[in-house]
Design an enzyme around this catalytic site. Sequence first.
Site, PDB file in Angstrom:
ATOM      1  N   GLU A 108      -2.163  -7.661  12.366  1.00  0.00           N
ATOM      2  CA  GLU A 108      -3.481  -8.280  12.388  1.00  0.00           C
ATOM      3  C   GLU A 108      -3.487  -9.591  11.622  1.00  0.00           C
ATOM      4  O   GLU A 108      -2.768  -9.761  10.637  1.00  0.00           O
ATOM      5  CB  GLU A 108      -4.507  -7.325  11.774  1.00  0.00           C
ATOM      6  CG  GLU A 108      -4.725  -6.123  12.662  1.00  0.00           C
ATOM      7  CD  GLU A 108      -5.711  -5.138  12.065  1.00  0.00           C
ATOM      8  OE1 GLU A 108      -5.916  -4.094  12.688  1.00  0.00           O
ATOM      9  OE2 GLU A 108      -6.268  -5.408  10.984  1.00  0.00           O
ATOM     10  N   CYS A 116      -5.825 -15.362   7.033  1.00  0.00           N
ATOM     11  CA  CYS A 116      -5.045 -14.335   6.342  1.00  0.00           C
ATOM     12  C   CYS A 116      -3.944 -13.866   7.300  1.00  0.00           C
ATOM     13  O   CYS A 116      -4.229 -13.366   8.391  1.00  0.00           O
ATOM     14  CB  CYS A 116      -5.965 -13.177   5.941  1.00  0.00           C
ATOM     15  SG  CYS A 116      -5.108 -11.871   5.052  1.00  0.00           S
ATOM     16  N   CYS A 173       4.299  -1.911   5.637  1.00  0.00           N
ATOM     17  CA  CYS A 173       4.760  -2.345   4.316  1.00  0.00           C
ATOM     18  C   CYS A 173       5.431  -1.165   3.633  1.00  0.00           C
ATOM     19  O   CYS A 173       4.934  -0.040   3.690  1.00  0.00           O
ATOM     20  CB  CYS A 173       3.591  -2.845   3.473  1.00  0.00           C
ATOM     21  SG  CYS A 173       4.114  -3.479   1.857  1.00  0.00           S
ATOM     22  N   CYS A 204       1.454   0.854  -1.874  1.00  0.00           N
ATOM     23  CA  CYS A 204       0.390   0.886  -2.883  1.00  0.00           C
ATOM     24  C   CYS A 204      -0.635   1.953  -2.508  1.00  0.00           C
ATOM     25  O   CYS A 204      -0.991   2.106  -1.334  1.00  0.00           O
ATOM     26  CB  CYS A 204      -0.277  -0.478  -3.006  1.00  0.00           C
ATOM     27  SG  CYS A 204       0.865  -1.778  -3.530  1.00  0.00           S
ATOM     28  N   CYS A 223      -3.953   1.113  -0.479  1.00  0.00           N
ATOM     29  CA  CYS A 223      -3.800   0.173   0.646  1.00  0.00           C
ATOM     30  C   CYS A 223      -3.533   0.933   1.936  1.00  0.00           C
ATOM     31  O   CYS A 223      -2.572   1.708   2.027  1.00  0.00           O
ATOM     32  CB  CYS A 223      -2.649  -0.781   0.348  1.00  0.00           C
ATOM     33  SG  CYS A 223      -2.225  -1.831   1.738  1.00  0.00           S
ATOM     34  N   CYS A 225      -8.726  -7.381   2.518  1.00  0.00           N
ATOM     35  CA  CYS A 225      -7.306  -7.283   2.188  1.00  0.00           C
ATOM     36  C   CYS A 225      -6.905  -5.828   2.008  1.00  0.00           C
ATOM     37  O   CYS A 225      -7.620  -5.037   1.430  1.00  0.00           O
ATOM     38  CB  CYS A 225      -7.036  -8.038   0.903  1.00  0.00           C
ATOM     39  SG  CYS A 225      -5.311  -8.090   0.480  1.00  0.00           S
TER      40      CYS A 225
HETATM   41  S1  SF4 Z   1      -1.184  -3.893  -1.113  1.00  0.00           S
HETATM   42 FE1  SF4 Z   1      -0.481  -2.961   0.820  1.00  0.00          FE
HETATM   43  S2  SF4 Z   1       0.470  -4.621   1.977  1.00  0.00           S
HETATM   44 FE2  SF4 Z   1       0.312  -5.293  -0.197  1.00  0.00          FE
HETATM   45  S3  SF4 Z   1       2.284  -4.685  -1.138  1.00  0.00           S
HETATM   46 FE3  SF4 Z   1       0.868  -2.976  -1.494  1.00  0.00          FE
HETATM   47  S4  SF4 Z   1       1.230  -1.586   0.270  1.00  0.00           S
HETATM   48 FE4  SF4 Z   1       2.103  -3.563   0.806  1.00  0.00          FE
END
Ligand code: SF4
Length: 369
Positions: free
Chosen positions: A91, A104, A111, A115, A118, A338
């Site tokens: 996206e 963005c 990823c 995190c 996220c 985000c």
């Molecule tokens: S916030 Fe999400 S996209 Fe960013 S590094 Fe952490 S897991 Fe990866």
Amino acid sequence: MTVNLLDFDLDALAGYCEGLGEKRFRAVQLFRWIHQKGESDFARMSDLAQSLRAKLAGAAELRALPLASEHRSADGSIKWLFDVGGGNAIETVYIPEAERGTLCVSSQVGCAVGCRFCSTGHQGFSRNLSTGEIVAQLWFAEHRLRVGGSQRVIDNVVMMGMGEPLQNYAAVVPALRVMLDDHGYGLSRRRVTVSTSGMVALIDRLREDCPVALAVSLHAPDDALRDRLVPLNRKDGIEALLAACVRYLARAPRDFVTFEYCMLEGVNDSDDQARALVRLVGGRVPCKFNLIPFNPFPASGLRRSSRERVLAFAAVLQQAGIVTTIRRTRGDDIDAACGQLAGEVQDRTRVHLRLPRAAPGATHPAGLA
Ligand code: SF4
């Protein structure tokens, strides 16, 4: 397989053209047609020598990303979903503001950092994007939104979409160079931001190779909590991260680092934790804080801090003289915040087996409450 010209920064394009027996100024012409005029048909590049157009035809192309969907928010934000093959999608989000237009951009399919707050991290990781796939997001957005004339629409790019940009360093740096190049998008270094979860060695490399504005996802005032929220903290820790930020500022286009801080109810949002942050960075790392309202998603088991809590937290930082902003939630109705750039990822990392899920009805995942 034809060569994708979006994969090249200007030096690489000049090298490619040289291989075709063409001089550098021809590469500059070609680069300007692609990035400044958005032209993808060599036949319409009218001032390009016929001989070069003939060499490019069949050997090279400008490979745009197939658009899967477009969603327009009531506040003007636009989210595009691009098909990147293999059942994967990424996206890209455009956020219009009074003074500027921000894009963005995603750097990976999924990823691997994982995190806890996220939704991208919860999906796992499939693969890195190529330079061409990163640049294609800007190429598409700029030329789709530009209506006639040459007035630039996007003057601010944030690498805050899907992925950890520094984990895809080899593809991201040439993409940054295309964004910054006066023959490309001509963006100011101050208006291109790499947002990282804190990869210390690569922050140092970026400082040398292509210093742009830096945002660091901090999210916690101490290692014990950050280890759990941002797992790669276990490698270097906060002290080493802050030292890298200070070193970065010696070469950075801005004289501060932006610390991103996702506000999680009962996890990292107390006044004591705000005071701990002041002690951590105060007088040591020139910085701004950007407090981000958490966008809940079902698997997280986390909750967004109340507006009152966010304001109280911000007040502690501000009273200590730290510039603190609270991110407006733009594009809420299209999930454009985000960490909410969900896309669709065929997980190759089996992250779902590593990230504990909240039990039904639980307030926070185990170990965070
Ligand atoms: S916030 Fe999400 S996209 Fe960013 S590094 Fe952490 S897991 Fe990866």
